[in-house]
Design a protein around this motif. Structure first.
Motif, PDB file in Angstrom:
ATOM      1  N   VAL A 175       0.842  -1.203   0.000  1.00 17.03           N
ATOM      2  CA  VAL A 175       0.000   0.000   0.000  1.00 17.03           C
ATOM      3  C   VAL A 175       0.871   1.245   0.000  1.00 17.03           C
ATOM      4  O   VAL A 175       0.698   2.146  -0.829  1.00 17.03           O
ATOM      5  CB  VAL A 175      -0.966  -0.012   1.207  1.00 17.03           C
ATOM      6  N   GLY A 176       1.820   1.309   0.908  1.00 22.24           N
ATOM      7  CA  GLY A 176       2.651   2.494   1.058  1.00 22.24           C
ATOM      8  C   GLY A 176       3.515   2.809  -0.155  1.00 22.24           C
ATOM      9  O   GLY A 176       3.806   3.967  -0.432  1.00 22.24           O
ATOM     10  N   LEU A 177       3.912   1.777  -0.902  1.00 22.60           N
ATOM     11  CA  LEU A 177       4.774   1.969  -2.062  1.00 22.60           C
ATOM     12  C   LEU A 177       4.012   1.989  -3.385  1.00 22.60           C
ATOM     13  O   LEU A 177       4.607   1.994  -4.455  1.00 22.60           O
ATOM     14  CB  LEU A 177       5.866   0.893  -2.079  1.00 22.60           C
ATOM     15  N   GLY A 178       2.678   1.971  -3.314  1.00 20.33           N
ATOM     16  CA  GLY A 178       1.857   2.144  -4.508  1.00 20.33           C
ATOM     17  C   GLY A 178       1.636   0.922  -5.366  1.00 20.33           C
ATOM     18  O   GLY A 178       1.227   1.037  -6.519  1.00 20.33           O
ATOM     19  N   ALA A 179       1.866  -0.273  -4.811  1.00 26.09           N
ATOM     20  CA  ALA A 179       1.639  -1.495  -5.581  1.00 26.09           C
ATOM     21  C   ALA A 179       0.173  -1.914  -5.575  1.00 26.09           C
ATOM     22  O   ALA A 179      -0.321  -2.511  -6.533  1.00 26.09           O
ATOM     23  CB  ALA A 179       2.495  -2.634  -5.026  1.00 26.09           C
ATOM     24  N   ARG A 180      -0.510  -1.595  -4.488  1.00 24.08           N
ATOM     25  CA  ARG A 180      -1.911  -2.015  -4.335  1.00 24.08           C
ATOM     26  C   ARG A 180      -2.751  -0.882  -3.758  1.00 24.08           C
ATOM     27  O   ARG A 180      -2.273  -0.047  -2.994  1.00 24.08           O
ATOM     28  CB  ARG A 180      -2.026  -3.212  -3.378  1.00 24.08           C
ATOM     29  N   ASN A 181      -4.011  -0.885  -4.120  1.00 24.54           N
ATOM     30  CA  ASN A 181      -5.011  -0.068  -3.445  1.00 24.54           C
ATOM     31  C   ASN A 181      -5.533  -0.895  -2.280  1.00 24.54           C
ATOM     32  O   ASN A 181      -5.158  -2.064  -2.121  1.00 24.54           O
ATOM     33  CB  ASN A 181      -6.162   0.278  -4.399  1.00 24.54           C
ATOM     34  N   TYR A 182      -6.419  -0.341  -1.477  1.00 32.87           N
ATOM     35  CA  TYR A 182      -7.030  -1.142  -0.423  1.00 32.87           C
ATOM     36  C   TYR A 182      -8.473  -0.708  -0.194  1.00 32.87           C
ATOM     37  O   TYR A 182      -8.866   0.420  -0.480  1.00 32.87           O
ATOM     38  CB  TYR A 182      -6.234  -1.075   0.884  1.00 32.87           C
ATOM     39  N   GLU A 183      -9.237  -1.652   0.310  1.00 30.83           N
ATOM     40  CA  GLU A 183     -10.635  -1.434   0.665  1.00 30.83           C
ATOM     41  C   GLU A 183     -10.888  -2.266   1.915  1.00 30.83           C
ATOM     42  O   GLU A 183     -10.553  -3.449   1.949  1.00 30.83           O
ATOM     43  CB  GLU A 183     -11.521  -1.902  -0.484  1.00 30.83           C
ATOM     44  N   ILE A 184     -11.457  -1.656   2.953  1.00 27.40           N
ATOM     45  CA  ILE A 184     -11.663  -2.343   4.233  1.00 27.40           C
ATOM     46  C   ILE A 184     -13.146  -2.419   4.554  1.00 27.40           C
ATOM     47  O   ILE A 184     -13.868  -1.429   4.430  1.00 27.40           O
ATOM     48  CB  ILE A 184     -10.954  -1.597   5.386  1.00 27.40           C
ATOM     49  N   HIS A 185     -13.571  -3.614   4.992  1.00 23.15           N
ATOM     50  CA  HIS A 185     -14.950  -3.824   5.425  1.00 23.15           C
ATOM     51  C   HIS A 185     -14.940  -4.621   6.717  1.00 23.15           C
ATOM     52  O   HIS A 185     -14.228  -5.645   6.803  1.00 23.15           O
ATOM     53  CB  HIS A 185     -15.750  -4.608   4.377  1.00 23.15           C
ATOM     54  N   GLU A 186     -15.705  -4.181   7.709  1.00 21.42           N
ATOM     55  CA  GLU A 186     -15.852  -5.018   8.901  1.00 21.42           C
ATOM     56  C   GLU A 186     -16.562  -6.286   8.466  1.00 21.42           C
ATOM     57  O   GLU A 186     -17.525  -6.250   7.705  1.00 21.42           O
ATOM     58  CB  GLU A 186     -16.646  -4.303   9.994  1.00 21.42           C
ATOM     59  N   TRP A 187     -16.081  -7.422   8.959  1.00 20.02           N
ATOM     60  CA  TRP A 187     -16.568  -8.726   8.514  1.00 20.02           C
ATOM     61  C   TRP A 187     -17.123  -9.488   9.696  1.00 20.02           C
ATOM     62  O   TRP A 187     -16.451  -9.655  10.722  1.00 20.02           O
ATOM     63  CB  TRP A 187     -15.404  -9.498   7.884  1.00 20.02           C
ATOM     64  N   GLU A 188     -18.347  -9.914   9.576  1.00 25.39           N
ATOM     65  CA  GLU A 188     -18.979 -10.734  10.615  1.00 25.39           C
ATOM     66  C   GLU A 188     -18.868 -12.190  10.203  1.00 25.39           C
ATOM     67  O   GLU A 188     -19.537 -12.623   9.264  1.00 25.39           O
ATOM     68  CB  GLU A 188     -20.449 -10.335  10.777  1.00 25.39           C
ATOM     69  N   MET A 189     -18.032 -12.920  10.898  1.00 26.16           N
ATOM     70  CA  MET A 189     -17.788 -14.307  10.551  1.00 26.16           C
ATOM     71  C   MET A 189     -18.991 -15.178  10.930  1.00 26.16           C
ATOM     72  O   MET A 189     -19.532 -15.047  12.014  1.00 26.16           O
ATOM     73  CB  MET A 189     -16.527 -14.811  11.268  1.00 26.16           C
ATOM     74  N   ASN A 190     -19.360 -16.066  10.031  1.00 26.76           N
ATOM     75  CA  ASN A 190     -20.465 -16.997  10.260  1.00 26.76           C
ATOM     76  C   ASN A 190     -19.957 -18.386   9.923  1.00 26.76           C
ATOM     77  O   ASN A 190     -19.668 -18.670   8.762  1.00 26.76           O
ATOM     78  CB  ASN A 190     -21.661 -16.620   9.386  1.00 26.76           C
ATOM     79  N   LEU A 191     -19.832 -19.235  10.921  1.00 32.41           N
ATOM     80  CA  LEU A 191     -19.292 -20.577  10.707  1.00 32.41           C
ATOM     81  C   LEU A 191     -20.350 -21.663  10.576  1.00 32.41           C
ATOM     82  O   LEU A 191     -20.013 -22.815  10.452  1.00 32.41           O
ATOM     83  CB  LEU A 191     -18.350 -20.938  11.872  1.00 32.41           C
ATOM     84  N   SER A 192     -21.608 -21.281  10.554  1.00 31.07           N
ATOM     85  CA  SER A 192     -22.640 -22.320  10.459  1.00 31.07           C
ATOM     86  C   SER A 192     -22.955 -22.706   9.046  1.00 31.07           C
ATOM     87  O   SER A 192     -22.577 -22.121   8.094  1.00 31.07           O
ATOM     88  CB  SER A 192     -23.916 -21.837  11.132  1.00 31.07           C
TER      89      SER A 192
END
Length: 87
Positions: A70-87
């Motif tokens: 990210v810092g060196l410009g190789a990738r963009n980023y997108e963040i989402h809170e994720w609610e894990m569901n194991l059922s």
């Protein structure tokens, strides 16, 4: 702790190749510190996904911005809170 899905879409393929070792070292350190739940690349070359563990979005975004990809410009980023569901 909450989980956050961080998409790292490809921005510059050449920079991604050059800085891969630094990115993987960064992820290893974060994993050892207990901040990574899962990680991996997309097989189609579109980028990758890291599931971070953190107290809040701000904490995780601060870490993501320190990722060499990210810092060196190789990738963009997108963040989402994720609610894990194991059922």
């Amino acid at each position: 702790m909450k989980h956050f899905a961080v998409l790292l879409p490809m921005k510059d393929e050449e920079k991604s190749k050059v800085h891969r070792a630094e990115h993987l070292q960064f992820l290893k350190e974060k994993e050892e510190e207990g901040y990574i739940f899962a990680k991996g690349r997309f097989v189609d070359g579109a980028g990758g996904l890291v599931i971070y563990k953190g107290e809040n979005l701000e904490q995780v975004e601060e870490m993501v911005k320190k990722d060499p990809y990210v810092g060196l410009g190789a990738r963009n980023y997108e963040i989402h809170e994720w609610e894990m569901n194991l059922s």
